[in-house]
Design an enzyme around this catalytic site. Structure first.
Site, PDB file in Angstrom:
ATOM      1  N   HIS A   1      14.802  96.925  -7.641  1.00 42.26           N
ATOM      2  CA  HIS A   1      15.728  95.879  -7.210  1.00 42.26           C
ATOM      3  C   HIS A   1      17.170  96.255  -7.567  1.00 42.26           C
ATOM      4  O   HIS A   1      18.096  96.028  -6.772  1.00 42.26           O
ATOM      5  CB  HIS A   1      15.347  94.551  -7.875  1.00 42.26           C
ATOM      6  CG  HIS A   1      16.282  93.422  -7.535  1.00 42.26           C
ATOM      7  ND1 HIS A   1      16.231  92.750  -6.343  1.00 42.26           N
ATOM      8  CD2 HIS A   1      17.316  92.871  -8.234  1.00 42.26           C
ATOM      9  CE1 HIS A   1      17.180  91.824  -6.308  1.00 42.26           C
ATOM     10  NE2 HIS A   1      17.847  91.875  -7.450  1.00 42.26           N
TER      11      HIS A   1
ATOM     12  N   GLU B   1      10.385  97.341  -2.967  1.00 39.13           N
ATOM     13  CA  GLU B   1      10.437  96.052  -3.654  1.00 39.13           C
ATOM     14  C   GLU B   1       9.440  95.077  -3.032  1.00 39.13           C
ATOM     15  O   GLU B   1       8.736  94.341  -3.749  1.00 39.13           O
ATOM     16  CB  GLU B   1      11.861  95.500  -3.566  1.00 39.13           C
ATOM     17  CG  GLU B   1      12.072  94.199  -4.313  1.00 39.13           C
ATOM     18  CD  GLU B   1      13.477  93.669  -4.104  1.00 39.13           C
ATOM     19  OE1 GLU B   1      14.107  93.284  -5.090  1.00 39.13           O
ATOM     20  OE2 GLU B   1      13.934  93.642  -2.938  1.00 39.13           O
TER      21      GLU B   1
ATOM     22  N   ASN C   1       3.015 127.274 -16.987  1.00 41.29           N
ATOM     23  CA  ASN C   1       2.175 128.375 -17.475  1.00 41.29           C
ATOM     24  C   ASN C   1       0.992 127.817 -18.279  1.00 41.29           C
ATOM     25  O   ASN C   1      -0.143 128.277 -18.135  1.00 41.29           O
ATOM     26  CB  ASN C   1       3.012 129.313 -18.339  1.00 41.29           C
ATOM     27  CG  ASN C   1       2.238 130.543 -18.762  1.00 41.29           C
ATOM     28  OD1 ASN C   1       2.111 131.506 -18.018  1.00 41.29           O
ATOM     29  ND2 ASN C   1       1.719 130.523 -19.986  1.00 41.29           N
TER      30      ASN C   1
END
Length: 658
Positions: free
Chosen positions: A46, A68, A388
């Protein structure tokens, strides 16, 4: 009011909200019943919608509006936060972030890019028809947007109403002190008031709302037919409003007249925000300036070494003031590592899903502070280490079950302070580094013979992983396998004056540690002389300095060592590493620096020890034939340049020279 000046602040605040959305989505994914996560998501989305609508970024506002709507259905229990919904919100968040960057950098929206996501969000929200887009101060099209912006920048004059007339209200709005855009918030509140009636007597003026001295409180008279409760609700909808006071103008005037004491100014804020945002370029300029002052200070001390009286006193006082100024500016540049770490949970989540692995990601030490320039540089190395660990370290759920481990692996990212160093550690509870596999790859690439490989200690074996193009992955994936990860990390960390260390236990996991200086700008260093030249060695890795007698130097297995307090320490010659000529420092005792690199202690023999000095690190553009043992350059107090030695690179060069 011209809104373009708020673009950078809008971008900065929006990035913070997007980061919060990612974290809250991760929390919602972990616990779909979390009411707190849903409410937090709704507030963040919002807020972005309101800010972007005010700035005229229509695509951003539309996307935030649909997010929203969907989150509102979740709040009301009309939609379940299942995997499809959460994945869609993640995708929308990525699109939101991209749209924000494009809108700010290019100054225009890309409606077509977000159209598919808008449709997807509407379907999940169960809307039969597309909802009306969020209100914005500009309609689609550049010409209309420019016209609307012009209308905002130069509002039509509103006639001054009689503040004591019936129906007139006196309004005071105070923006939340934590808001990074107080002027925008205040302006949005004023706009909301204008939608209800006539605004006059604006204090401070509309033009002053964006000035640095704006205290966060705005007052005005409002002539409206709306009730005080409606006015307050409309103003609070602007977002980040701490307080709204709405009273009749006549009553307010009477209260102010009675409350103002002699000698005070009405409207003066009792407290001001204690934090402001400063452009990083200004801090960089301050650091460069104080760096030059440090050089001048050391030179003044050198020139006034034999001075007495007022000159010596003035030089000493100037030195203290410069030191205090340096400390304050360096503190101003410090930032907590969470500003970088907070983007990694989402990265880990996406990579783990791509690899089909279950991972619990833990972050420790988020409050540890690091120089901002260093903070900007560590992001990519940490990303490589995390990817990794996910690809090579943590096993698949089936492998972990077969090994008697829980299906969910643990990946931990931590930061800690050790003396003048910052230690960042990435560790996993996976399979560990397979030594034989690494050695087989090294032999296949001609990096060592089979006989040499068998005799190598673990730390030497792990160094193969840092070579360009070296990888033990069988196939190339979206996550790794191209042999560039650890090479990139080691190179970047060395450039920062730090080093990478690897520890691993087969079947139990791997830990990769970055040891970094706190700052790149001004560091304390030990000056040494070798073959007539002066070199600087940052104290980050200096354990102690010694003068070794002939009987304290010997040989073990053909290698020179120093016998120091019942400890045998490998001893290397800086002259040999740098391939310079010279007769040494003279005298019976030989000067040496004991370097502490991780758990290792290594001696470095030099011609002479010249003492400590604060140095300003300068960029160093080395030629192709320059030895890779220098991390920068500096200017000494006598005006001469000196090269800065990198401890980690020295160790590698010494090992290669033996």
């Amino acid at each position: 009011m011209e809104l373009s000046q708020y673009a950078e602040l809008f971008l900065s605040e929006s990035r913070e909200h997007v980061s919060a959305i990612n974290h809250l989505l991760l929390a919602l994914e972990a616990d779909p019943r979390s009411r707190e996560a849903v409410e937090g998501l709704f507030r963040a989305v919002h807020t972005i919608k309101g800010m972007s609508a005010t700035m005229g970024y229509r695509a951003v506002a539309d996307l935030a509006h649909e997010m929203e709507n969907l989150l509102d259905r979740v709040r009301q229990g009309r939609a379940a936060p299942d995997a499809e919904l959460v994945d869609t919100l993640f995708a929308a968040t990525d699109a939101l972030e991209t749209s924000i960057e494009v809108a700010v950098e290019e100054g225009e929206d890309d409606d077509a890019a977000v159209a598919p996501l808008l449709a997807r969000l509407r379907v999940l929200a169960g809307d039969a028809e597309a909802p009306e887009p969020a209100p914005a101060p500009a309609a689609k099209g550049r010409r209309k947007k420019a016209e609307a912006a012009a209308a905002v920048a130069e509002p039509a004059p509103i006639p001054e109403p009689d503040v004591a007339a019936e129906g007139a209200l006196r309004v005071r709005v105070t923006v939340d002190a934590a808001s990074p855009l107080p002027g925008v918030r205040a302006f949005m509140a004023v706009r909301a008031a204008r939608a209800l009636g006539e605004v006059s007597g604006l204090e401070p003026s509309e033009a002053a709302l964006h000035e640095e001295g704006f205290g966060g409180t705005v007052r005005f008279a409002l002539r409206t037919a709306a009730a005080a409760e409606e006015v307050e609700a409309a103003l609070r909808a602007a977002g980040e409003i701490r307080e709204v006071e709405v009273v009749s103008a006549a009553k307010r005037a009477a209260e102010e007249a009675a409350a103002v004491a002699p000698g005070t100014l009405p409207g003066t804020a009792a407290g001001r925000a204690r934090n402001i945002r400063v452009d990083l370029r200004r801090l960089d300029a301050l650091v460069n300036g104080v760096g030059e002052l440090v050089i001048v200070r050391d030179r003044m001390r050198r020139l006034a070494a034999d001075a007495e009286g007022e000159l010596a006193e003035a030089v000493d006082m100037a030195g203290r003031l410069i030191g205090e100024l340096q400390d304050e500016i360096m503190r101003a540049r410090m930032a907590p590592v969470w500003q970088v770490f907070d983007r990694f949970p989402r990265l880990v989540r996406d990579a783990a899903r791509t690899l089909g692995k279950k991972v619990e990601f833990v972050i420790d030490g988020k409050e540890i502070e690091l120089d901002r320039s260093m903070l900007d540089e560590i992001g990519d190395p940490v990303v490589h280490l995390l990817r990794n660990a996910l690809d090579h370290g943590i096993e698949s759920p089936a492998e972990r079950r077969a090994a008697g481990k829980p299906e969910t692996g643990t990946l931990r990212l931590s930061a800690a302070r050790e003396r003048s160093r910052i230690v960042i550690r990435v560790e996993d509870d996976g399979r560990g580094i397979q030594r034989e596999r690494v050695l087989a790859r090294a032999v296949a690439q001609g990096l060592a013979t089979a006989e040499e490989a068998r005799a190598l200690p673990d730390e030497e074996v792990y160094r193969f992983l840092m070579r360009p193009g070296f990888s033990t992955a069988e196939t190339v994936t979206d996550v790794s396998g191209r042999g560039v990860g650890l090479d990139v990390v080691a190179t970047r960390v060395r450039a920062l004056g730090g080093m990478l260390e690897i520890e691993s236990t087969p079947g139990q996991g791997t830990a990769m540690t970055l040891q970094l200086p706190q700052t790149l700008a001004i560091v304390r260093a030990l000056l040494v002389r070798q073959s007539g030249e002066t070199y600087a060695l940052p104290l980050t890795h200096v354990g102690e300095t010694v003068h070794l007698a002939p009987e304290e130097i010997g040989a073990v297995k053909g290698r020179t060592v120093a016998f120091l307090r019942d400890e045998v320490i490998p001893l290397h010659s800086l002259k040999r590493i740098l391939r310079t000529n010279g007769d040494g420092g003279g005298g019976q005792k030989r000067a040496a620096v004991i370097l502490e690199i991780g758990e290792q202690r290594v001696g470095l023999e030099v011609d002479a020890l010249l003492g400590q000095q604060e140095i300003v690190v300068k960029a160093f553009d080395a030629t192709d034939d320059t030895l890779r043992v220098f991390s920068g350059a500096t200017i000494l107090s006598d005006g001469r340049p000196a090269l800065i030695l990198d401890a980690g690179s020295l160790l590698g060069a010494a090992a290669a020279a033996n």
